[in-house]
Structures are given as C-alpha cells and as structure tokens.
Write an enzyme that holds these catalytic residues in place. Structure first.
Site, PDB file in Angstrom:
ATOM      1  N   HIS A  43       0.828  -1.218   0.000  1.00 34.80           N
ATOM      2  CA  HIS A  43       0.000   0.000   0.000  1.00 34.80           C
ATOM      3  C   HIS A  43       0.860   1.265   0.000  1.00 34.80           C
ATOM      4  O   HIS A  43       2.068   1.177  -0.228  1.00 34.80           O
ATOM      5  CB  HIS A  43      -1.012  -0.021   1.149  1.00 34.80           C
ATOM      6  N   GLU A  78      -2.395  -0.108   8.219  1.00 36.23           N
ATOM      7  CA  GLU A  78      -1.554  -1.177   7.673  1.00 36.23           C
ATOM      8  C   GLU A  78      -0.334  -0.625   6.941  1.00 36.23           C
ATOM      9  O   GLU A  78       0.763  -1.154   7.096  1.00 36.23           O
ATOM     10  CB  GLU A  78      -2.378  -2.065   6.731  1.00 36.23           C
ATOM     11  N   HIS A 133       2.589  -7.196   4.148  1.00 33.35           N
ATOM     12  CA  HIS A 133       1.237  -6.718   4.427  1.00 33.35           C
ATOM     13  C   HIS A 133       0.784  -7.237   5.789  1.00 33.35           C
ATOM     14  O   HIS A 133       1.432  -8.092   6.392  1.00 33.35           O
ATOM     15  CB  HIS A 133       0.242  -7.253   3.380  1.00 33.35           C
ATOM     16  N   GLU A 212       1.208 -11.899   4.867  1.00 33.61           N
ATOM     17  CA  GLU A 212       0.200 -11.252   5.710  1.00 33.61           C
ATOM     18  C   GLU A 212       0.659 -11.561   7.133  1.00 33.61           C
ATOM     19  O   GLU A 212       0.514 -12.683   7.617  1.00 33.61           O
ATOM     20  CB  GLU A 212      -1.200 -11.817   5.427  1.00 33.61           C
TER      21      GLU A 212
HETATM   22 ZN    ZN Z   1      -2.377  -5.190   2.500  1.00 29.90          ZN
END
Ligand code: ZN
Length: 247
Positions: A43, A78, A133, A212
């Site tokens: 992101h 995040e 992430h 993740e």
């Molecule tokens: Zn993400």
C-alpha cells in the site's frame, strides 16, 4: 591414537581445538553478501480515488492501482505497519551484507500501483521479492500470519516452485522465532495461500511472496504488530528465512 599437539601451528598457544571468536565469526559475518533483495511495503502513505484506476495485474486481468489497506481497531494503519516492518527487515538484511531496495521511498503520498511493485525486482534480477502486508479479517477469532504464493507468475513454474520454497522457509522462521501463530482462517493450517489475483506476485519474474504478518482486526495480533519488539523479532525471522532459502 590422539595426536594432540603434534600438528605445527605458529599462532597456537595451546593444543585445544576450540576456535577463537574472531576465526569463527569471519566467514559467516556477511552471509547475504552479493544477494539482492527487494522489499515491498504494501500500500501507500495516502489513498485517493485516483488509485481506483485499473492497471494490468497479470493473466490478462486488471485490478485497481492500489487499495488503502486495513488498520487496527485503534487506528494503526496497515501501510504504516508495512513501512515499519519493511525497514526493520531492511536493516537486518543490510547488516548481513545484502543489497536491499524498497519499492516506495517513504510512507507519504502515493506510491507505485500494484503492476509496478515487481518491476524493481525484475530489473535488478533480485534473488527475492518480499511484499509485506497485514490482513484485516473480521471473522470471529481469526488470527495469525500466512504467506501468499502466486500460481500464475510470469516467471513460470520454476519461479513458482522457488517462491513456494521461500514461503515455507519464512513460515518456519516466523513460527519458531515469533509468537505470531499460523493463520487460523487461511490455508487450512498450512499458513500458505495460493492465489492468481495479485499483480505484485503475478508480474514477478523473480522469486516472490507476499506476507500477511497477522490480522490487524484481532486484538492479540494488533498488539503484536504494534510492538517494536515484535517487529524486531519478525525482521530477524524473515531474514533467517531468506538466508535459509538463499543458502
Ligand atoms: Zn495489505
């Protein structure tokens, strides 16, 4: 028959075989020397509606330039976690001799779309691309980390197999060196997720995985992800996983 003391050694002051700290540390001091690793902090610092524009995401499909990412219930974004974790990892890898590049220069403003996240790794012919992430599942009791591998990489089956191998090394390191458990909601207990919809991975010609690192919407995971101590441990674990894969 023991021959202790018979072998000539100009510097030896005793017959003991115990290596000196200097002698043992030198060869392994920079285990990642010559390695090129790209880290993608997922992101961007800001998200605007411009990022709704469609870009190629592999397999002839398109996807939005980028999404905003998730956040903890307390508002820890995040993208900020990804940025902090990516830089913590970069520090460890550089200390071990690797050349490390990040896909975005800071945690402000708009960064590259998902179709460009693998470009740097491709251009550098990187040994690995690691996209960082954290997830945002609202499912009850959903906890833990998982590692995503693409099943449709432009690098082909060889790169997909290498990426799976890296994913397993990273999984082992995370579960043995940190207190973040395997995902309880993705991967059926394997903490591995095989997907074909992620441009960052699909468009990579090099070994690439997406992590993740935990579920930001779970209070226990959120406390870990928000902790500098956890991030330091996780950075060391990820570096160990990369080192094991590259060794
Ligand atoms: Zn993400």
């Amino acid at each position: 028959m023991p021959t202790t003391g018979l072998r000539p050694s100009p510097s030896a002051t005793s017959a003991t075989a115990t290596p000196t700290p200097t002698a043992s540390a030198t060869p392994a001091a920079l285990p990642l020397a010559g390695r090129r690793i790209v880290i993608d902090p997922g992101h961007n610092g800001v998200w605007t509606r411009r990022e709704l524009r469609k870009v190629p995401s592999g397999n002839g499909r398109t996807k939005e330039c980028n999404s905003s990412g998730t956040a903890t219930n307390a508002g820890y974004a995040e993208h900020a976690y990804n940025w902090a974790q990516a830089n913590a990892l970069a520090r460890v890898l550089r200390a071990r001799g690797a050349t490390v590049r990040l896909t975005r220069p800071d945690d402000h403003g708009e960064g590259p779309c998902v179709n460009l996240r693998s470009r740097l790794a491709n251009q550098l012919r990187a040994d690995a691309l690691v996209s960082i992430h954290a997830d945002g599942s609202l499912a009850r009791g959903a906890r833990g980390f998982h590692v995503i591998v693409s099943t449709t990489m432009v690098g082909g089956a060889t790169v997909e197999r290498a990426s799976t191998a890296l994913a397993k090394r990273l999984r082992h390191a995370l579960e043995t060196e940190t207190t973040m458990p395997r995902s309880t909601y993705i991967g059926g207990g394997t903490a591995l997720s095989f997907r074909s919809d992620l441009g960052t991975l699909n468009l990579s010609e090099r070994t690439a995985v997406m992590l993740e690192m935990g579920n930001m919407r779970n209070a226990t995971d959120a406390a870990l992800l928000g902790s500098a101590t956890f991030r330091t441990r996780a950075a060391r674990a990820l570096a160990d996983g990369l080192e094991a894969y590259l060794g």
